[in-house]
Design an enzyme around this catalytic site. Structure first.
Site, PDB file in Angstrom:
ATOM      1  N   CYS A 124       0.400   2.967  -4.680  1.00 44.93           N
ATOM      2  CA  CYS A 124      -0.158   4.196  -5.224  1.00 44.93           C
ATOM      3  C   CYS A 124      -0.395   5.219  -4.136  1.00 44.93           C
ATOM      4  CB  CYS A 124      -1.438   3.933  -6.006  1.00 44.93           C
ATOM      5  SG  CYS A 124      -2.666   2.960  -5.162  1.00 44.93           S
ATOM      6  N   HIS A 131       0.819  -1.207   0.000  1.00 43.45           N
ATOM      7  CA  HIS A 131       0.000   0.000   0.000  1.00 43.45           C
ATOM      8  C   HIS A 131       0.856   1.262   0.000  1.00 43.45           C
ATOM      9  CE1 HIS A 131      -4.070  -1.469   0.324  1.00 43.45           C
ATOM     10  NE2 HIS A 131      -3.804  -2.214   1.389  1.00 43.45           N
TER      11      HIS A 131
END
Length: 258
Positions: free
Chosen positions: A140, A91
């Site tokens: 991201c 993440h």
């Protein structure tokens, strides 16, 4: 109970790969599926095509902010020349910051919490002149959390929103500063207002960026051509994310893992 910290492993080559992947995040709703497969696949390719690399893999609870930084520091302090390859799958997130022009720090969201881009920048400043560093972040930092219609079976954003923090709509997706201080070659898994996908490929989970990136380079490929081919394959298979590449111009046009 005695608490101890595992010492960084001994460096035996001037080419080192540090591979970090997190599937199992605290809280069942935050888990991913393809990150361990990503680093396993990277290791397989390196062993086959770039056997000079000494490979270290770290997964799940091993990928803490302290361990991530200490393993990189260990290589930067011990190698004065050669090549360090860093691959992170997991993440990413954003953290409000009054010192940033856009009001946010971009960050990796590791097993125990965020590691902000300023820390990545600090590590770049430690890098010896003769050591090349290539870093790929299949995560991201964007705000589009919608699902893709192209894959109804499994698709998940590699973005971890922080509770109570509004998402910036136009983030900068580089884990380094594009200025004279950026000495690493940095691949980001997606561009502005996009997410890096955790998705299924032939019944097996991977990060879309990692999956196609591994098909995009060999010993004769330049970094620029690798990026072009990865973008082409993502578009061909209907993934909207557009990877980015930043760093010294001479590195962008050199052969990968020279």
């Amino acid at each position: 109970m005695m608490c101890w910290r595992k010492k960084p492993q001994e460096i035996m080559s001037n080419k080192v790969a540090l591979l970090f992947g997190i599937n199992d995040y605290p809280g069942s709703g935050n888990d991913l599926r393809g990150c361990i497969n990503d680093i396993d696949d990277v290791a397989t390719k390196l062993k086959k095509e770039f056997p000079d690399f000494q490979i270290f893999k770290f997964t799940n609870s091993e990928v803490t902010t302290g361990r991530f930084v200490s393993e990189i520091e260990n290589v930067l302090l011990k190698l004065k020349r050669g090549h360090l390859y860093i691959h992170y799958s997991g993440h990413g997130t954003q953290i409000p910051s009054p010192t940033e022009a856009n009001g946010y720090n971009e960050a990796l969201f590791l097993h125990n919490g965020p590691l902000i881009d300023d820390e990545i920048y600090r590590l770049q400043l430690m890098t010896p002149v003769g050591l090349r560093v290539t870093a790929k972040f299949d995560s991201c930092f964007s705000g589009d959390l919608g699902s893709r219609k192209m894959n109804p079976h499994y698709f998940k954003s590699r973005f971890m929103p922080l509770q109570g923090v509004p998402v910036l709509k136009r983030p900068v997706n580089h884990m380094g500063k594009t200025d004279a201080g950026q000495v690493w070659l940095i691949y980001s898994g997606c561009g502005e207002e996009q997410t890096s996908a955790d998705a299924m490929f032939s019944g097996r989970a991977n990060g879309a960026f990692t999956y196609f990136d591994l098909k995009s380079f060999n010993v004769n490929t330049t970094n620029k051509d690798e990026l072009t081919q990865t973008r082409y394959l993502l578009q061909k298979y209907s993934f909207e994310q557009i990877p980015e590449l930043s760093g010294p111009e001479c590195r962008i046009n050199e052969t990968v893992f020279i």
